[in-house]
Scaffold this motif. Sequence first.
Motif, PDB file in Angstrom:
ATOM      1  N   TRP A 189       1.041   2.091  -3.657  1.00 20.69           N
ATOM      2  CA  TRP A 189      -0.244   2.511  -4.213  1.00 20.69           C
ATOM      3  C   TRP A 189      -0.595   3.922  -3.724  1.00 20.69           C
ATOM      4  CZ3 TRP A 189      -2.902  -2.332  -1.752  1.00 20.69           C
ATOM      5  CH2 TRP A 189      -2.250  -3.492  -2.185  1.00 20.69           C
ATOM      6  N   ILE A 190      -0.433   4.130  -2.406  1.00 21.77           N
ATOM      7  CA  ILE A 190      -0.779   5.431  -1.836  1.00 21.77           C
ATOM      8  C   ILE A 190       0.278   6.469  -2.198  1.00 21.77           C
ATOM      9  CG2 ILE A 190      -1.230   6.665   0.334  1.00 21.77           C
ATOM     10  CD1 ILE A 190      -2.310   3.987   1.437  1.00 21.77           C
ATOM     11  N   SER A 214     -11.489   1.155  -5.781  1.00 22.56           N
ATOM     12  CA  SER A 214     -10.276   0.879  -6.537  1.00 22.56           C
ATOM     13  C   SER A 214      -9.159   1.774  -6.040  1.00 22.56           C
ATOM     14  CB  SER A 214     -10.520   1.135  -8.029  1.00 22.56           C
ATOM     15  OG  SER A 214      -9.307   1.135  -8.747  1.00 22.56           O
ATOM     16  N   TRP A 215      -7.941   1.281  -6.118  1.00 23.58           N
ATOM     17  CA  TRP A 215      -6.788   2.068  -5.733  1.00 23.58           C
ATOM     18  C   TRP A 215      -6.327   3.007  -6.850  1.00 23.58           C
ATOM     19  CZ3 TRP A 215      -4.818   2.406  -0.932  1.00 23.58           C
ATOM     20  CH2 TRP A 215      -5.153   1.397  -0.014  1.00 23.58           C
ATOM     21  N   ASP A 216      -6.727   2.769  -8.091  1.00 25.67           N
ATOM     22  CA  ASP A 216      -6.130   3.555  -9.171  1.00 25.67           C
ATOM     23  C   ASP A 216      -7.124   4.075 -10.213  1.00 25.67           C
ATOM     24  OD1 ASP A 216      -6.697   1.101 -10.317  1.00 25.67           O
ATOM     25  OD2 ASP A 216      -4.624   0.613 -10.817  1.00 25.67           O
ATOM     26  N   HIS A 273      -0.780   8.369  -5.180  1.00 24.67           N
ATOM     27  CA  HIS A 273      -1.738   9.435  -4.875  1.00 24.67           C
ATOM     28  C   HIS A 273      -1.025  10.638  -4.267  1.00 24.67           C
ATOM     29  CE1 HIS A 273      -5.458   7.074  -5.581  1.00 24.67           C
ATOM     30  NE2 HIS A 273      -4.667   6.066  -5.289  1.00 24.67           N
ATOM     31  N   ALA A 286       0.829  -1.203   0.000  1.00 22.63           N
ATOM     32  CA  ALA A 286       0.000   0.000   0.000  1.00 22.63           C
ATOM     33  C   ALA A 286       0.862   1.251   0.000  1.00 22.63           C
ATOM     34  CB  ALA A 286      -0.920   0.000   1.213  1.00 22.63           C
ATOM     35  N   GLY A 293      -7.555   2.647   2.689  1.00 22.54           N
ATOM     36  CA  GLY A 293      -7.916   2.761   1.290  1.00 22.54           C
ATOM     37  C   GLY A 293      -9.344   2.325   1.068  1.00 22.54           C
TER      38      GLY A 293
END
Length: 546
Positions: free
Chosen positions: A309-310, A411-413, A313, A306, A534
Amino acid sequence: MTGRPLPQPSLASAGFWRSGADGVLRITHCADCGRHFHPPLPNCPSCRSRSVALAPVSGRAVVVGFSVNHQTWLPGFPPPYVVAVVALAEDDRARLTTNLVGCAPEDVHVGMRVRVRFEQHEDIHLPLFEPDLEDTSPGPLPAPRVIRAPARASARKYEDRVALTGVGQSQVGRRLMTDPLSLAVDACLAAVEDAGLRLDDIDGLSTYPGPTPDGMSEGGVTALTEALGLTPTWVNGAREVPGQIGSITAGMLAVAAGLCRHVLCFRTVWESSHSALVRSGRWPNPQGARATGMFEFRAPFGAMSAAQWIGCHASHYQHRYGVGREALAAIAVTTRAHAARNPEALHREPMTLDDYYAARIITTPFGLYDCDVPCDGAVAVVVSAIETAYDRPRPPVLVESVGTAVRERLSWDQDTLTHLPQARGPAAHLWTRTDLTPADVDVALLYDGFTFNALSWIEALGFCGPGEGTGFLAGGKTIALDGELPLNPHGGQLSAGRLHGFGFVREAMLQLRGDADGRQVAGARVAAVTAGGGVPSGAMLLRRAE
């Protein structure tokens, strides 16, 4: 890279993974409204049409977020490498998590134009991206996501029918090498005693995430029921709830519906010991199989954490609002100062801004002190019917409102880029269920799996506007114990240890009961609590019983 985990194509995704054989990228396309979207779905997420199929696209895209990884997550996949989210030129709502290749990591930037380059591994054609040398102008970025709060469904509030009457915590530490079920039992017995109840009074159990591997569970409801000899009327053990504290929300609903009078909610982690067991060879390492589920579209690109992924952002946030790491540093340094007042915190030694910036980078923009601390420990909370709450030995903590709404793709993206996904929907929902406002909050217990998580929650909850967090924090003055919005007085997960959401509820209860010795926020009457790193996530507004 030879160490890439390969995806396991599903019945839905097999065509996508094969489509690069001729060098052409293909993305699912809706014939009715023209939308492109990813990953493959059986119908269009915009118009819900079933007329969808893979269609060729140009292979050109724009980098909308990225993280330069410096941490070794997988054998044979050495850092540094760039994990990026790219938005397709045809439709910026269709995005791929991928690797950027063909350039130095330090040259990657948000707005960089790129084009696809396939890499074949057995039957898989992985879409990687490289700089588009034919167009070096800054590419367009997706507009910030507009989040609208849901309408109030009913004048009746289930929150008014419940109270939090007991809380308990086990020993918390690094590599305790203690049976996780034993940690859960310790926390649950302490919570039941704190509520002035007997085990026979407990008629409901609720936990997150239920039985799961990798040091994230004690075995769930079944294990605890057996260990304590309980006979509950209702049980819940699930991971698809509004954040880790969604299990507490579920307990509230069961009590409000009349199924139970006292629900014991619990959460156990033993990540620290589990990691030590894996490293020593005493616990099997599951790596090696093809990637499935949410990792199907991440693991092949080394996006295993994560943090990456984060981090994508966070890079988008920094680019859009023209800021650096100042807000992240303020959160890390200030909450470490709070942890120094908490004898239970795992990291209590002083941290300066110089220490923060000198720490090794994990994955940009996150350094060591931007990341929470894996640990072993358990927390339990008792949710009781409001009519029983004032018979308990300790003052009850009342529930003012709960925010659970999903207003973005899970969703993460594929949706929100400016902030942590799934923070703004629950935050907006929270305020529709109360007459209180952000100005009424005396203490904030906000999920800080990474510093950017807490920053996202601060803005999502309306303590300041989007992109205004750096100025609002004022180098940490605003979030200090004597500041306008004291943040995570116990040190949060960044310094006290990752108790995965439940630690924030416990600290809120201690603050509102006046039991937070050494770190008590003066006159704390209302606490905001959030959880979820998330998708999905949840929020609560708790208040002191007057």
